[in-house]
Design a protein around this motif. Structure first.
Motif, PDB file in Angstrom:
ATOM      1  N   GLN A   1       0.804  -1.209   0.000  1.00 21.56           N
ATOM      2  CA  GLN A   1       0.000   0.000   0.000  1.00 21.56           C
ATOM      3  C   GLN A   1       0.844   1.268   0.000  1.00 21.56           C
ATOM      4  OE1 GLN A   1      -2.678  -0.510   3.341  1.00 21.56           O
ATOM      5  NE2 GLN A   1      -4.356  -1.073   1.964  1.00 21.56           N
ATOM      6  N   LEU A   2       1.991   1.200   0.667  1.00 26.96           N
ATOM      7  CA  LEU A   2       2.858   2.369   0.700  1.00 26.96           C
ATOM      8  C   LEU A   2       3.656   2.463  -0.602  1.00 26.96           C
ATOM      9  CD1 LEU A   2       4.239   2.341   4.355  1.00 26.96           C
ATOM     10  CD2 LEU A   2       2.485   3.813   3.379  1.00 26.96           C
ATOM     11  N   LYS A   3       3.589   3.595  -1.235  1.00 28.12           N
ATOM     12  CA  LYS A   3       4.305   3.823  -2.473  1.00 28.12           C
ATOM     13  C   LYS A   3       5.357   4.897  -2.262  1.00 28.12           C
ATOM     14  CE  LYS A   3       1.644   0.990  -4.707  1.00 28.12           C
ATOM     15  NZ  LYS A   3       2.166  -0.315  -5.167  1.00 28.12           N
ATOM     16  N   PRO A   4       6.534   4.707  -2.837  1.00 24.80           N
ATOM     17  CA  PRO A   4       7.554   5.742  -2.678  1.00 24.80           C
ATOM     18  C   PRO A   4       7.144   7.022  -3.382  1.00 24.80           C
ATOM     19  CG  PRO A   4       8.243   4.110  -4.289  1.00 24.80           C
ATOM     20  CD  PRO A   4       6.983   3.586  -3.656  1.00 24.80           C
ATOM     21  N   ILE A   5       7.489   8.118  -2.778  1.00 25.09           N
ATOM     22  CA  ILE A   5       7.189   9.410  -3.384  1.00 25.09           C
ATOM     23  C   ILE A   5       8.312   9.751  -4.341  1.00 25.09           C
ATOM     24  CG2 ILE A   5       6.819  11.855  -2.944  1.00 25.09           C
ATOM     25  CD1 ILE A   5       5.756  11.109  -0.203  1.00 25.09           C
ATOM     26  N   THR A   6       7.966   9.764  -5.613  1.00 22.82           N
ATOM     27  CA  THR A   6       8.980  10.056  -6.617  1.00 22.82           C
ATOM     28  C   THR A   6       9.104  11.564  -6.764  1.00 22.82           C
ATOM     29  OG1 THR A   6       7.295   9.921  -8.323  1.00 22.82           O
ATOM     30  CG2 THR A   6       8.545   7.927  -7.869  1.00 22.82           C
ATOM     31  N   PRO A   7      10.300  12.051  -6.731  1.00 22.47           N
ATOM     32  CA  PRO A   7      10.460  13.501  -6.890  1.00 22.47           C
ATOM     33  C   PRO A   7      10.009  13.949  -8.262  1.00 22.47           C
ATOM     34  CG  PRO A   7      12.576  12.373  -7.034  1.00 22.47           C
ATOM     35  CD  PRO A   7      11.566  11.339  -6.614  1.00 22.47           C
ATOM     36  N   ALA A   8       9.530  15.149  -8.314  1.00 24.56           N
ATOM     37  CA  ALA A   8       9.079  15.694  -9.599  1.00 24.56           C
ATOM     38  C   ALA A   8      10.245  15.722 -10.577  1.00 24.56           C
ATOM     39  CB  ALA A   8       8.512  17.104  -9.402  1.00 24.56           C
ATOM     40  N   ARG A   9       9.938  15.247 -11.788  1.00 26.94           N
ATOM     41  CA  ARG A   9      10.994  15.203 -12.789  1.00 26.94           C
ATOM     42  C   ARG A   9      11.413  16.622 -13.181  1.00 26.94           C
ATOM     43  NH1 ARG A   9       9.166  10.460 -17.086  1.00 26.94           N
ATOM     44  NH2 ARG A   9       9.161   8.725 -15.594  1.00 26.94           N
ATOM     45  N   GLU A  10      12.693  16.721 -13.327  1.00 26.03           N
ATOM     46  CA  GLU A  10      13.199  18.010 -13.762  1.00 26.03           C
ATOM     47  C   GLU A  10      12.769  18.256 -15.205  1.00 26.03           C
ATOM     48  OE1 GLU A  10      17.356  18.074 -13.282  1.00 26.03           O
ATOM     49  OE2 GLU A  10      17.323  17.815 -11.108  1.00 26.03           O
ATOM     50  N   LYS A  11      12.529  19.460 -15.503  1.00 25.26           N
ATOM     51  CA  LYS A  11      12.125  19.817 -16.843  1.00 25.26           C
ATOM     52  C   LYS A  11      13.205  19.409 -17.836  1.00 25.26           C
ATOM     53  CE  LYS A  11      10.340  23.651 -19.580  1.00 25.26           C
ATOM     54  NZ  LYS A  11      10.023  25.104 -19.586  1.00 25.26           N
ATOM     55  N   ALA A  12      12.773  18.662 -18.856  1.00 24.82           N
ATOM     56  CA  ALA A  12      13.738  18.149 -19.825  1.00 24.82           C
ATOM     57  C   ALA A  12      14.461  19.305 -20.508  1.00 24.82           C
ATOM     58  CB  ALA A  12      13.022  17.297 -20.872  1.00 24.82           C
ATOM     59  N   LYS A  13      15.754  19.135 -20.567  1.00 29.55           N
ATOM     60  CA  LYS A  13      16.544  20.169 -21.211  1.00 29.55           C
ATOM     61  C   LYS A  13      16.360  20.072 -22.723  1.00 29.55           C
ATOM     62  CE  LYS A  13      20.050  20.180 -17.566  1.00 29.55           C
ATOM     63  NZ  LYS A  13      21.486  20.000 -17.246  1.00 29.55           N
ATOM     64  N   PRO A  14      16.281  21.177 -23.384  1.00 26.59           N
ATOM     65  CA  PRO A  14      16.107  21.138 -24.846  1.00 26.59           C
ATOM     66  C   PRO A  14      17.299  20.465 -25.516  1.00 26.59           C
ATOM     67  CG  PRO A  14      16.628  23.365 -24.087  1.00 26.59           C
ATOM     68  CD  PRO A  14      16.360  22.546 -22.856  1.00 26.59           C
ATOM     69  N   VAL A  15      16.973  19.629 -26.506  1.00 28.65           N
ATOM     70  CA  VAL A  15      18.002  18.904 -27.249  1.00 28.65           C
ATOM     71  C   VAL A  15      18.234  19.623 -28.559  1.00 28.65           C
ATOM     72  CG1 VAL A  15      18.633  16.686 -28.281  1.00 28.65           C
ATOM     73  CG2 VAL A  15      17.267  16.752 -26.189  1.00 28.65           C
TER      74      VAL A  15
ATOM     75  N   SER B   1      20.896  12.689 -34.567  1.00 28.88           N
ATOM     76  CA  SER B   1      21.844  11.610 -34.318  1.00 28.88           C
ATOM     77  C   SER B   1      21.199  10.487 -33.514  1.00 28.88           C
ATOM     78  CB  SER B   1      23.067  12.158 -33.577  1.00 28.88           C
ATOM     79  OG  SER B   1      23.972  11.120 -33.256  1.00 28.88           O
ATOM     80  N   GLU B   2      20.428  10.852 -32.490  1.00 26.29           N
ATOM     81  CA  GLU B   2      19.790   9.825 -31.660  1.00 26.29           C
ATOM     82  C   GLU B   2      18.733   9.055 -32.445  1.00 26.29           C
ATOM     83  OE1 GLU B   2      17.259   9.522 -27.457  1.00 26.29           O
ATOM     84  OE2 GLU B   2      18.237  11.405 -28.058  1.00 26.29           O
ATOM     85  N   GLY B   3      17.895   9.768 -33.212  1.00 32.74           N
ATOM     86  CA  GLY B   3      16.860   9.092 -33.995  1.00 32.74           C
ATOM     87  C   GLY B   3      17.434   8.196 -35.072  1.00 32.74           C
ATOM     88  N   THR B   4      18.477   8.658 -35.749  1.00 31.19           N
ATOM     89  CA  THR B   4      19.101   7.853 -36.800  1.00 31.19           C
ATOM     90  C   THR B   4      19.746   6.609 -36.219  1.00 31.19           C
ATOM     91  OG1 THR B   4      19.517   9.847 -38.088  1.00 31.19           O
ATOM     92  CG2 THR B   4      20.781   7.890 -38.671  1.00 31.19           C
TER      93      THR B   4
END
Length: 335
Positions: A61-75, A82-85
């Motif tokens: 029942q107890l779930k860990p509290i995940t910290p709010a994700r940091e705003k993704a840095k622009p790529v 390069s990543e998609g290819t």
């Protein structure tokens, strides 16, 4: 008697209250109220705090509290490309070889790798029957690109041939056909090359299996009832209940008759009788005939059951999931 005696004072009090005249209302002023004082013989006590029992949580029942994700840095566009290819590249594998031909599974948008060598021709074979529309290469000076055909008739196959003039070169190749588009990356090596590559097409294989299954089913229907119009077949039936060896494979109708396909090899002695369920779920034995592994009922029904045995009885229910389409009367019929 005891209950009557206990109720008597209450009755007398109520009677007295009803007989007394109504008293005039008393009006209090602000100065008529005084602050309450603690009595000298009453010891002062601290307020007692009573805690309620807190139930312990159950496991999970107890779930860990995940910290709010940091705003993704622009790529940057270069990094995104390069990543998609890199993710789209499909390399040759030892398991993908059939003799000297590397066979890739076709996926739209994938980048297929072809390794060639100077002085050697690499063959890119398309699907039989596929017509070539255009071929475009990034470097047409140091890469020789051509095409040819093999086979005749519906089995004619297009082959795109590539050859580099030196090692250490790279470019890309796009092949457009009447069915799909292929994207390849070409790399020239000094001492190794791929003699040929082609593709297998999982989507086409699945579509072919489905089409053959439907065609075989249509042929079965036409063989058991030659006057059946295949365009009128309705397969909106569901098989429910037990799973005996004689459980039907499927059920369908042509708007007039219901066909129940039984499993292959079902002996006549093991064939269960068919009951149609009327209003209120009452089962009625219905007339039917058996032809080529099918039960044929000469009228439509909403639900029916195949039953075998007494105690315990095995029952399989056949339910029509959609009401039959209303057929329009032919013109000039007077209806």
């Amino acid at each position: 008697m005891i209950r009557l005696a206990a109720s008597l004072p209450a009755l007398l009090l109520a009677a007295a209250c009803t007989s007394m005249p109504a008293a005039e209302p008393v009006i209090f002023g602000v100065n008529d109220f005084i602050e309450a004082q603690r009595s000298a013989d009453m010891p002062a006590r601290a307020a007692e705090i009573v805690e309620t029992a807190t139930p312990l949580p159950l496991p999970g029942q107890l779930k860990p509290i995940t910290p709010a994700r940091e705003k993704a840095k622009p790529v940057s566009p270069v990094a995104a490309i390069s990543e998609g290819t890199s993710a789209a590249r499909i390399e040759p594998s030892a398991d993908g070889y059939v003799n000297a031909v590397q066979i890739y599974p076709y996926t739209e948008g994938a980048l297929y790798q072809l390794y060639a060598s100077p002085g050697q021709v690499s063959d890119i074979a398309l699907q039989p029957g596929e017509r070539l529309v255009s071929v475009s290469a990034g470097d047409t000076v140091r890469w020789v690109v051509g095409d040819t055909l093999s086979g005749t008739g519906p089995g004619t196959r297009v082959h795109v041939l590539v050859k580099p003039v030196a090692s250490g070169l790279s470019t890309n190749l796009m092949i457009a056909t009447d069915r799909r588009t292929y994207h390849l990356e070409l790399t020239s090596l000094e001492k190794s090359y791929m003699a040929a590559l082609s593709w297998r097409y999982p989507a086409d294989t699945l579509a072919g299996l489905s089409e053959r299954s439907a065609r075989a089913l249509m042929q079965d229907a036409s063989s058991i009832a030659p006057d059946v119009n295949l365009l009128d077949l309705n397969f909106d039936y569901r098989i429910e209940g037990a799973r005996p060896a004689w459980r039907p494979v499927r059920a369908f109708d042509d708007g007039r008759q219901v066909f129940i396909q039984m499993p292959a090899g079902l002996a006549a002695t093991d064939a269960p009788p068919l009951f149609v369920l009327g209003t209120g779920g009452k089962a009625e034995l219905v007339n039917y005939r058996v032809r080529g592994g099918y039960y044929i009922v000469d009228h439509l029904f909403a639900a029916a059951e195949l039953r075998l045995g007494q105690r315990p009885q095995t029952a399989v229910r056949i339910v029509r999931t959609k009401a039959p389409a209303r057929r329009e009367a032919p013109s000039g019929s007077g209806q």
